[in-house]
Design a protein around this motif. Structure first.
Motif, PDB file in Angstrom:
ATOM      1  N   ALA A 187       0.814  -1.210   0.000  1.00 26.15           N
ATOM      2  CA  ALA A 187       0.000   0.000   0.000  1.00 26.15           C
ATOM      3  C   ALA A 187       0.852   1.267   0.000  1.00 26.15           C
ATOM      4  O   ALA A 187       0.474   2.283  -0.593  1.00 26.15           O
ATOM      5  CB  ALA A 187      -0.937   0.002   1.212  1.00 26.15           C
ATOM      6  N   LEU A 188       2.004   1.207   0.642  1.00 25.87           N
ATOM      7  CA  LEU A 188       2.899   2.364   0.660  1.00 25.87           C
ATOM      8  C   LEU A 188       3.761   2.434  -0.596  1.00 25.87           C
ATOM      9  O   LEU A 188       4.411   3.451  -0.853  1.00 25.87           O
ATOM     10  CB  LEU A 188       3.809   2.320   1.889  1.00 25.87           C
ATOM     11  CG  LEU A 188       3.137   2.529   3.253  1.00 25.87           C
ATOM     12  CD1 LEU A 188       4.144   2.321   4.379  1.00 25.87           C
ATOM     13  CD2 LEU A 188       2.521   3.936   3.350  1.00 25.87           C
ATOM     14  N   GLY A 189       3.790   1.350  -1.345  1.00 24.10           N
ATOM     15  CA  GLY A 189       4.595   1.325  -2.562  1.00 24.10           C
ATOM     16  C   GLY A 189       6.074   1.209  -2.290  1.00 24.10           C
ATOM     17  O   GLY A 189       6.894   1.760  -3.023  1.00 24.10           O
ATOM     18  N   ILE A 190       6.429   0.467  -1.243  1.00 26.34           N
ATOM     19  CA  ILE A 190       7.839   0.304  -0.900  1.00 26.34           C
ATOM     20  C   ILE A 190       8.181  -1.180  -0.841  1.00 26.34           C
ATOM     21  O   ILE A 190       7.306  -2.043  -0.853  1.00 26.34           O
ATOM     22  CB  ILE A 190       8.182   0.979   0.448  1.00 26.34           C
ATOM     23  CG1 ILE A 190       7.348   0.360   1.585  1.00 26.34           C
ATOM     24  CG2 ILE A 190       7.948   2.473   0.381  1.00 26.34           C
ATOM     25  CD1 ILE A 190       7.686   0.913   2.952  1.00 26.34           C
ATOM     26  N   GLN A 191       9.445  -1.474  -0.761  1.00 28.00           N
ATOM     27  CA  GLN A 191       9.923  -2.851  -0.638  1.00 28.00           C
ATOM     28  C   GLN A 191      10.840  -2.946   0.576  1.00 28.00           C
ATOM     29  O   GLN A 191      11.957  -3.420   0.508  1.00 28.00           O
ATOM     30  CB  GLN A 191      10.669  -3.273  -1.912  1.00 28.00           C
ATOM     31  CG  GLN A 191       9.800  -3.320  -3.150  1.00 28.00           C
ATOM     32  CD  GLN A 191       8.696  -4.351  -3.029  1.00 28.00           C
ATOM     33  OE1 GLN A 191       8.909  -5.437  -2.500  1.00 28.00           O
ATOM     34  NE2 GLN A 191       7.504  -4.023  -3.524  1.00 28.00           N
ATOM     35  N   ALA A 192      10.334  -2.491   1.701  1.00 26.79           N
ATOM     36  CA  ALA A 192      11.154  -2.506   2.914  1.00 26.79           C
ATOM     37  C   ALA A 192      11.294  -3.930   3.438  1.00 26.79           C
ATOM     38  O   ALA A 192      10.405  -4.759   3.307  1.00 26.79           O
ATOM     39  CB  ALA A 192      10.517  -1.624   3.981  1.00 26.79           C
ATOM     40  N   THR A 193      12.420  -4.206   4.045  1.00 28.66           N
ATOM     41  CA  THR A 193      12.701  -5.515   4.615  1.00 28.66           C
ATOM     42  C   THR A 193      12.083  -5.623   5.996  1.00 28.66           C
ATOM     43  O   THR A 193      12.106  -4.671   6.772  1.00 28.66           O
ATOM     44  CB  THR A 193      14.226  -5.720   4.731  1.00 28.66           C
ATOM     45  OG1 THR A 193      14.808  -5.572   3.439  1.00 28.66           O
ATOM     46  CG2 THR A 193      14.552  -7.099   5.280  1.00 28.66           C
ATOM     47  N   ASN A 194      11.539  -6.785   6.321  1.00 26.66           N
ATOM     48  CA  ASN A 194      11.054  -7.030   7.671  1.00 26.66           C
ATOM     49  C   ASN A 194      12.256  -7.164   8.591  1.00 26.66           C
ATOM     50  O   ASN A 194      13.016  -8.132   8.518  1.00 26.66           O
ATOM     51  CB  ASN A 194      10.205  -8.309   7.701  1.00 26.66           C
ATOM     52  CG  ASN A 194       9.787  -8.675   9.110  1.00 26.66           C
ATOM     53  OD1 ASN A 194       9.851  -7.864  10.017  1.00 26.66           O
ATOM     54  ND2 ASN A 194       9.356  -9.918   9.279  1.00 26.66           N
ATOM     55  N   GLN A 195      12.441  -6.193   9.473  1.00 27.35           N
ATOM     56  CA  GLN A 195      13.604  -6.186  10.350  1.00 27.35           C
ATOM     57  C   GLN A 195      13.284  -6.953  11.627  1.00 27.35           C
ATOM     58  O   GLN A 195      12.530  -6.501  12.471  1.00 27.35           O
ATOM     59  CB  GLN A 195      14.000  -4.749  10.674  1.00 27.35           C
ATOM     60  CG  GLN A 195      14.406  -3.926   9.460  1.00 27.35           C
ATOM     61  CD  GLN A 195      15.734  -4.371   8.881  1.00 27.35           C
ATOM     62  OE1 GLN A 195      16.530  -5.012   9.556  1.00 27.35           O
ATOM     63  NE2 GLN A 195      15.984  -4.032   7.632  1.00 27.35           N
ATOM     64  N   THR A 196      13.855  -8.125  11.771  1.00 30.65           N
ATOM     65  CA  THR A 196      13.598  -8.930  12.956  1.00 30.65           C
ATOM     66  C   THR A 196      14.856  -9.177  13.778  1.00 30.65           C
ATOM     67  O   THR A 196      14.781  -9.683  14.885  1.00 30.65           O
ATOM     68  CB  THR A 196      13.010 -10.290  12.556  1.00 30.65           C
ATOM     69  OG1 THR A 196      13.909 -10.954  11.660  1.00 30.65           O
ATOM     70  CG2 THR A 196      11.659 -10.122  11.872  1.00 30.65           C
ATOM     71  N   LEU A 197      16.019  -8.856  13.250  1.00 32.10           N
ATOM     72  CA  LEU A 197      17.258  -9.109  13.964  1.00 32.10           C
ATOM     73  C   LEU A 197      17.361  -8.229  15.192  1.00 32.10           C
ATOM     74  O   LEU A 197      17.046  -7.057  15.154  1.00 32.10           O
ATOM     75  CB  LEU A 197      18.453  -8.822  13.046  1.00 32.10           C
ATOM     76  CG  LEU A 197      19.831  -8.918  13.705  1.00 32.10           C
ATOM     77  CD1 LEU A 197      20.147 -10.358  14.027  1.00 32.10           C
ATOM     78  CD2 LEU A 197      20.894  -8.322  12.795  1.00 32.10           C
TER      79      LEU A 197
END
Length: 397
Positions: free
Chosen positions: A65-75
């Motif tokens: 929906a935001l038009g981004i390809q951000a990584t899921n940061q779980t570290l």
């Protein structure tokens, strides 16, 4: 010693519409908060290279929906309870795995808790393995698929029951009173009256508090937080972005978290909780002390949780939280330690610790409007969780 959080800042804040039973879809509320936080940070969606949440609106839907390809940061920091995504974001930007991480929490009210019986009389052995769970406080084991009504009525403890036992023990050990719990609720309602987004803003008296219907002794309805619909978002950035922030950057001075710690009651120091370990870890990562804190935003899913945090964080000694809040003068906006200045979960609404962090940042920025504390704060603490999970953050501006 240098800790990773000291290279992290909160650069953007966002909050959606807040209400009760609004019917607004979770994704819509999430996007309201997320877009507001990104704009508040002076960024665009293309600048966001990480995204994290505490298990609500799916990350993929928000990314799309935001038009981004951000990584899921779980570290990273995985023992901060509901604040884990924020603490993990601090580690990721502090160690330069990302520069700007969007963190959000969205909640929707439920019409009630429903435990559904199996569709057929025969249990599915794959979906429901034949275990015999022991329910604390019972004299026997329950058989799988035993009468659900009996389970709910007699054996299923809620958080209210667990925390009520903690509170009762505190009362027996230290003489804590129901009225002292009430002063916390009254102070929160007074602050909520200055917050246009708060769910409940009408004044509350001690008589109102004491007359509220019982929930689980010693808790009444006004000792319990208020379910709402809403979303809150933050942008956590590397500290080197601070000079470019359009609003004052909020520095992360120290963080602490705990998980487990004897569960709900298997502790030698019961009624203490994981908040004790989380607070100790936070203070071990900074030269600041409790006396440096100007404003406190502390989890109040139930009134007693705030008492436990006040003692764990060192604002008062063990057993002294009741006298500390008595009369609600020390914790007022113009008091020694302004507390839950937005109205807390008791009156503003339950956002699982994210609204209190949002408010801590507003207070440090000097942007809290009518509820801005009398003395512009320089250091704030935000603490969330109860029982076996807890996380806290020390912030400055």
């Amino acid at each position: 010693m240098s800790y990773f959080e000291k290279d992290a800042i909160i650069s953007g804040l966002g909050i959606s519409r807040i209400g009760r039973r609004t019917g607004i879809p979770g994704l819509e509320l999430t996007l309201e908060a997320a877009r507001a936080a990104i704009e508040d940070a002076g960024l665009t969606a293309d600048d966001i290279d990480g995204i994290a949440t505490f298990g609500d609106t799916p990350l993929a839907e928000v990314n799309a929906a935001l038009g981004i390809q951000a990584t899921n940061q779980t570290l990273g920091f995985d023992t901060g309870g509901v604040l884990t995504p924020v603490l993990s974001a601090c580690r990721n930007v502090g160690e330069k795995r990302a520069r700007h991480i969007l963190v959000y929490r969205t909640v929707l009210m439920l019409g009630g808790t429903m435990l559904q019986a199996p569709a057929t009389s025969e249990p599915n052995p794959l979906a429901n393995p034949p275990v015999e769970p022991h329910i604390p406080g019972t004299r026997r084991k329950l058989k799988p698929f035993e009468d659900i009504g009996e389970l709910l009525a007699a054996h299923s403890y809620s958080a209210a029951n667990w925390l009520a036992m903690h509170c009762r023990r505190h009362m027996e050990l230290y003489g804590t009173t129901k009225e002292q719990l009430g002063w916390l609720a009254i102070n929160s309602r007074r602050n909520a009256g200055l917050n246009s987004l708060a769910a409940y803003r009408d004044p509350m008296t001690m008589d109102d508090y004491l007359a509220a219907r019982p929930v689980s002794t010693p808790f009444g309805l006004l000792d319990c937080d208020v379910p709402i619909d809403g979303s809150i978002a933050f942008v956590v950035s590397h500290a080197d972005y601070a000079a470019d922030c359009p609003n004052p950057a909020v520095n992360v001075e120290a963080i602490g978290g705990a998980y487990g710690s004897g569960g709900w009651f298997h502790r030698d120091d019961f009624p203490k909780m994981a908040s004790s370990e989380a607070a100790a870890e936070m203070w071990s990562r900074t030269d600041l002390t409790p006396s440096d804190v100007d404003v406190a935003e502390i989890y109040d899913g139930f009134t007693f949780l705030t008492f436990a945090w006040l003692e764990a964080l060192g604002f008062c000694a063990d057993g002294e939280a009741g006298p500390f809040v008595d009369g609600a003068t020390r914790i007022a906006l113009d008091g020694e330690l302004p507390l839950n200045t937005y109205g807390g979960q008791l009156s503003a609404g339950r956002m699982h610790g994210y609204w209190l962090l949002h408010e801590a940042c507003l207070q440090l920025r000097g942007q809290a409007g009518d509820r801005q504390v009398t003395r512009r704060p320089e250091v704030a603490v935000a603490a969330a969780g109860g029982g076996p999970i807890a996380g806290c953050m020390l912030l400055s501006c």
